[in-house]
Design a protein around this motif. Structure first.
Motif, PDB file in Angstrom:
ATOM      1  N   PRO A   2      33.238  44.558  25.464  1.00  0.00           N
ATOM      2  CA  PRO A   2      33.598  43.178  25.116  1.00  0.00           C
ATOM      3  C   PRO A   2      32.918  42.146  26.014  1.00  0.00           C
ATOM      4  N   TRP A   3      32.763  42.484  27.301  1.00  0.00           N
ATOM      5  CA  TRP A   3      32.069  41.571  28.200  1.00  0.00           C
ATOM      6  C   TRP A   3      30.593  41.508  27.872  1.00  0.00           C
ATOM      7  N   ARG A   4      30.036  42.640  27.445  1.00  0.00           N
ATOM      8  CA  ARG A   4      28.629  42.641  27.047  1.00  0.00           C
ATOM      9  C   ARG A   4      28.423  41.754  25.814  1.00  0.00           C
ATOM     10  N   VAL A   5      29.373  41.775  24.907  1.00  0.00           N
ATOM     11  CA  VAL A   5      29.273  40.924  23.725  1.00  0.00           C
ATOM     12  C   VAL A   5      29.230  39.456  24.140  1.00  0.00           C
ATOM     13  N   LEU A   6      30.055  39.085  25.088  1.00  0.00           N
ATOM     14  CA  LEU A   6      30.045  37.706  25.566  1.00  0.00           C
ATOM     15  C   LEU A   6      28.725  37.376  26.253  1.00  0.00           C
ATOM     16  N   ARG A   7      28.166  38.327  26.986  1.00  0.00           N
ATOM     17  CA  ARG A   7      26.871  38.106  27.635  1.00  0.00           C
ATOM     18  C   ARG A   7      25.776  37.935  26.600  1.00  0.00           C
ATOM     19  N   ILE A   8      25.824  38.770  25.547  1.00  0.00           N
ATOM     20  CA  ILE A   8      24.852  38.633  24.455  1.00  0.00           C
ATOM     21  C   ILE A   8      25.000  37.274  23.796  1.00  0.00           C
ATOM     22  N   GLN A   9      26.226  36.870  23.553  1.00  0.00           N
ATOM     23  CA  GLN A   9      26.482  35.559  22.953  1.00  0.00           C
ATOM     24  C   GLN A   9      25.898  34.451  23.814  1.00  0.00           C
ATOM     25  N   SER A  10      26.055  34.579  25.129  1.00  0.00           N
ATOM     26  CA  SER A  10      25.554  33.537  26.026  1.00  0.00           C
ATOM     27  C   SER A  10      24.035  33.432  25.955  1.00  0.00           C
ATOM     28  N   GLU A  11      23.353  34.557  25.734  1.00  0.00           N
ATOM     29  CA  GLU A  11      21.899  34.504  25.624  1.00  0.00           C
ATOM     30  C   GLU A  11      21.469  33.732  24.388  1.00  0.00           C
ATOM     31  N   PHE A  12      22.176  33.926  23.280  1.00  0.00           N
ATOM     32  CA  PHE A  12      21.861  33.160  22.077  1.00  0.00           C
ATOM     33  C   PHE A  12      22.155  31.680  22.288  1.00  0.00           C
ATOM     34  N   VAL A  13      23.290  31.375  22.909  1.00  0.00           N
ATOM     35  CA  VAL A  13      23.650  29.972  23.152  1.00  0.00           C
ATOM     36  C   VAL A  13      22.611  29.296  24.037  1.00  0.00           C
ATOM     37  N   GLU A  14      22.210  29.965  25.133  1.00  0.00           N
ATOM     38  CA  GLU A  14      21.210  29.395  26.034  1.00  0.00           C
ATOM     39  C   GLU A  14      19.879  29.192  25.305  1.00  0.00           C
ATOM     40  N   GLY A  15      19.477  30.198  24.533  1.00  0.00           N
ATOM     41  CA  GLY A  15      18.211  30.107  23.817  1.00  0.00           C
ATOM     42  C   GLY A  15      18.216  29.000  22.785  1.00  0.00           C
ATOM     43  N   PHE A  16      19.269  28.938  21.973  1.00  0.00           N
ATOM     44  CA  PHE A  16      19.358  27.895  20.956  1.00  0.00           C
ATOM     45  C   PHE A  16      19.369  26.511  21.600  1.00  0.00           C
ATOM     46  N   PHE A  68      16.710  42.061  21.636  1.00  0.00           N
ATOM     47  CA  PHE A  68      16.991  41.540  20.297  1.00  0.00           C
ATOM     48  C   PHE A  68      17.304  40.044  20.326  1.00  0.00           C
ATOM     49  N   ALA A  69      17.940  39.557  21.400  1.00  0.00           N
ATOM     50  CA  ALA A  69      18.193  38.126  21.511  1.00  0.00           C
ATOM     51  C   ALA A  69      16.879  37.374  21.701  1.00  0.00           C
ATOM     52  N   ARG A  70      16.022  37.927  22.536  1.00  0.00           N
ATOM     53  CA  ARG A  70      14.712  37.310  22.790  1.00  0.00           C
ATOM     54  C   ARG A  70      13.878  37.262  21.522  1.00  0.00           C
ATOM     55  N   LYS A  71      13.877  38.364  20.746  1.00  0.00           N
ATOM     56  CA  LYS A  71      13.085  38.401  19.519  1.00  0.00           C
ATOM     57  C   LYS A  71      13.524  37.318  18.531  1.00  0.00           C
ATOM     58  N   THR A  72      14.826  37.086  18.473  1.00  0.00           N
ATOM     59  CA  THR A  72      15.332  36.048  17.581  1.00  0.00           C
ATOM     60  C   THR A  72      14.718  34.695  17.923  1.00  0.00           C
ATOM     61  N   MET A  73      14.589  34.403  19.207  1.00  0.00           N
ATOM     62  CA  MET A  73      14.030  33.115  19.633  1.00  0.00           C
ATOM     63  C   MET A  73      12.559  33.004  19.261  1.00  0.00           C
ATOM     64  N   PHE A  74      11.821  34.106  19.378  1.00  0.00           N
ATOM     65  CA  PHE A  74      10.410  34.084  19.017  1.00  0.00           C
ATOM     66  C   PHE A  74      10.215  33.691  17.548  1.00  0.00           C
ATOM     67  N   VAL A  75      11.116  34.161  16.701  1.00  0.00           N
ATOM     68  CA  VAL A  75      10.971  33.910  15.266  1.00  0.00           C
ATOM     69  C   VAL A  75      11.603  32.585  14.862  1.00  0.00           C
ATOM     70  N   LYS A  76      12.803  32.321  15.343  1.00  0.00           N
ATOM     71  CA  LYS A  76      13.560  31.146  14.895  1.00  0.00           C
ATOM     72  C   LYS A  76      12.846  29.840  15.208  1.00  0.00           C
ATOM     73  N   TYR A  77      12.164  29.787  16.345  1.00  0.00           N
ATOM     74  CA  TYR A  77      11.590  28.518  16.774  1.00  0.00           C
ATOM     75  C   TYR A  77      10.071  28.480  16.662  1.00  0.00           C
ATOM     76  N   ALA A  78       9.495  29.354  15.853  1.00  0.00           N
ATOM     77  CA  ALA A  78       8.051  29.345  15.630  1.00  0.00           C
ATOM     78  C   ALA A  78       7.757  29.293  14.137  1.00  0.00           C
ATOM     79  N   GLN A  79       6.641  28.670  13.804  1.00  0.00           N
ATOM     80  CA  GLN A  79       6.203  28.596  12.416  1.00  0.00           C
ATOM     81  C   GLN A  79       5.062  29.561  12.121  1.00  0.00           C
ATOM     82  N   ALA A  80       4.605  30.287  13.140  1.00  0.00           N
ATOM     83  CA  ALA A  80       3.521  31.252  12.949  1.00  0.00           C
ATOM     84  C   ALA A  80       3.500  32.204  14.130  1.00  0.00           C
ATOM     85  N   PHE A  81       2.912  33.374  13.898  1.00  0.00           N
ATOM     86  CA  PHE A  81       2.668  34.354  14.965  1.00  0.00           C
ATOM     87  C   PHE A  81       1.160  34.545  15.093  1.00  0.00           C
TER      88      PHE A  81
END
Length: 272
Positions: free
Chosen positions: A49-63, A155-168
Motif C-alpha cells: 500500500p505504501w508503494r502504491v502511494l509512492r507510485i502515485q506521487s511519481e505520477f503527481v510530480e511528473g504531471f 512505468f511511471a517514467r514511460k508515461t511521461m515520455f509519451v504523455k508530454y511528447a508529440q513525437a519520438f
C-alpha cells in the motif's frame, strides 16, 4: 587483522527517486528491483500500500512538472555514446534543431546521446528536459538538463515520455532504447496514441532491424505493412524536424476539423 569497518567511498552518490544519497548512505539495489523481486522475505507484501502511494506521487510530480511544457519531442539513444563519437555531435545538432523549431526536448537525462541532445537544446535556448531513473549503478542527470525529475519506477517514467511528447526520435541505442521504440510503436499501432511520428535516426544502424521486420515478421503475419510504415527512417536532422512539423500541422488541422464538426452537431442538437 583490523576490526575497523571499511570507510565509505567519499565519491559514492546514488539518486533514489527525488532523494540524493552520498557516501555511507548509498545502499545496494533499486526500488524497481525490490518491487519485482519475488525472493527473500514476504514482509514486502505488507508494504505494498505504501508503494502504491509512492507510485502515485511519481505520477503527481511528473504531471505537475511537465503539464505546462511547450510542444515536446522525446529523444532516445544510448547512454554509452562517447562524447568524441560522431553520434554525439549529431545528437547536439538534433537537440538544437528541435529547439529552434519551437519544441521542448525530453530525454532520459543520462549521459551519451541523451546528454548530447540536452546540450544542443539548452545551448539553442530551448527547454531541455531530463527524466532520470533509479539504477543500481551510479547515474545522475546530465549537466545540460534544465528541467529534471528522477523516477523510481520505469512505468511511471514511460508515461511521461509519451504523455508530454508529440513525437519520438530514436537514435542508435541498446535494450533501453529498443524498449522505448517498440513501446511507442505499439501505442501507435493500437491507437492508444494517435498521429504520433516515430523517427529512427541512423539508416545504417536501423536498416537491418527494419529489413528483418519486413522479411521475417511481416511474412509470418505478426505485423502488417502499415505497422512497419509507422517508422520513418532518416539520416538528416532537417528531415527529422520537417517530418515532425508536418505531423504536428496535420494534427492541428485534424483537431480543428473535429472541433468544427462537434460544434456543428451541438448547434443542430440545440436547434431541435
Amino acid at each position: 587483522m583490523s576490526n575497523a569497518t571499511e570507510s565509505p567511498d567519499p565519491r559514492a552518490e546514488h539518486q533514489r527517486g527525488p532523494v540524493l544519497l552520498r557516501r555511507g548512505q548509498v545502499k545496494s539495489g533499486t526500488t524497481d528491483q525490490r518491487l519485482l523481486d519475488s525472493q527473500g522475505s514476504s514482509d514486502w507484501v505488507h508494504t505494498d500500500p505504501w508503494r502504491v502511494l509512492r507510485i502515485q506521487s511519481e505520477f503527481v510530480e511528473g504531471f505537475g512538472l511537465l503539464a505546462e511544457l511547450p510542444t515536446a519531442v522525446s529523444v532516445f539513444g544510448s547512454a554509452r555514446t562517447p562524447r568524441e563519437h560522431p553520434e554525439y555531435a549529431t545528437g547536439e545538432a538534433l537537440g538544437a534543431a528541435l529547439a529552434r523549431a519551437g519544441f521542448a526536448v525530453i530525454t532520459g537525462g543520462g549521459p551519451g546521446a541523451m546528454e548530447a541532445v540536452n546540450k544542443g537544446a539548452s545551448q539553442a535556448g530551448g527547454v531541455s528536459v531530463g527524466l532520470g531513473i533509479e539504477l543500481p549503478f551510479e547515474q545522475r542527470l546530465n549537466d545540460w538538463v534544465d528541467v529534471g525529475l528522477n523516477f523510481r519506477y520505469f512505468f511511471a517514467r514511460k508515461t511521461m515520455f509519451v504523455k508530454y511528447a508529440q513525437a519520438f526520435v530514436i537514435m542508435p541505442g541498446g535494450f533501453g532504447t529498443l524498449d522505448e521504440m517498440f513501446e511507442a510503436l505499439t501505442l501507435v499501432q493500437t491507437q492508444k496514441v494517435t498521429r504520433f511520428p516515430v523517427v529512427l535516426f541512423g539508416r545504417s544502424y536501423w536498416a537491418g532491424l527494419v529489413q528483418w521486420l519486413r522479411d521475417t515478421v511481416q511474412p509470418a503475419g505478426k505485423v502488417g505493412g502499415a505497422d512497419i510504415d509507422l517508422m520513418h527512417l532518416t539520416d538528416d536532422v532537417d528531415e527529422v524536424v520537417e517530418h515532425i512539423v508536418a505531423a504536428e500541422d496535420h494534427r492541428s488541422r485534424q483537431r480543428a476539423n473535429e472541433i468544427a464538426v462537434d460544434n456543428a452537431h451541438r448547434r443542430t442538437h440545440d436547434g431541435q
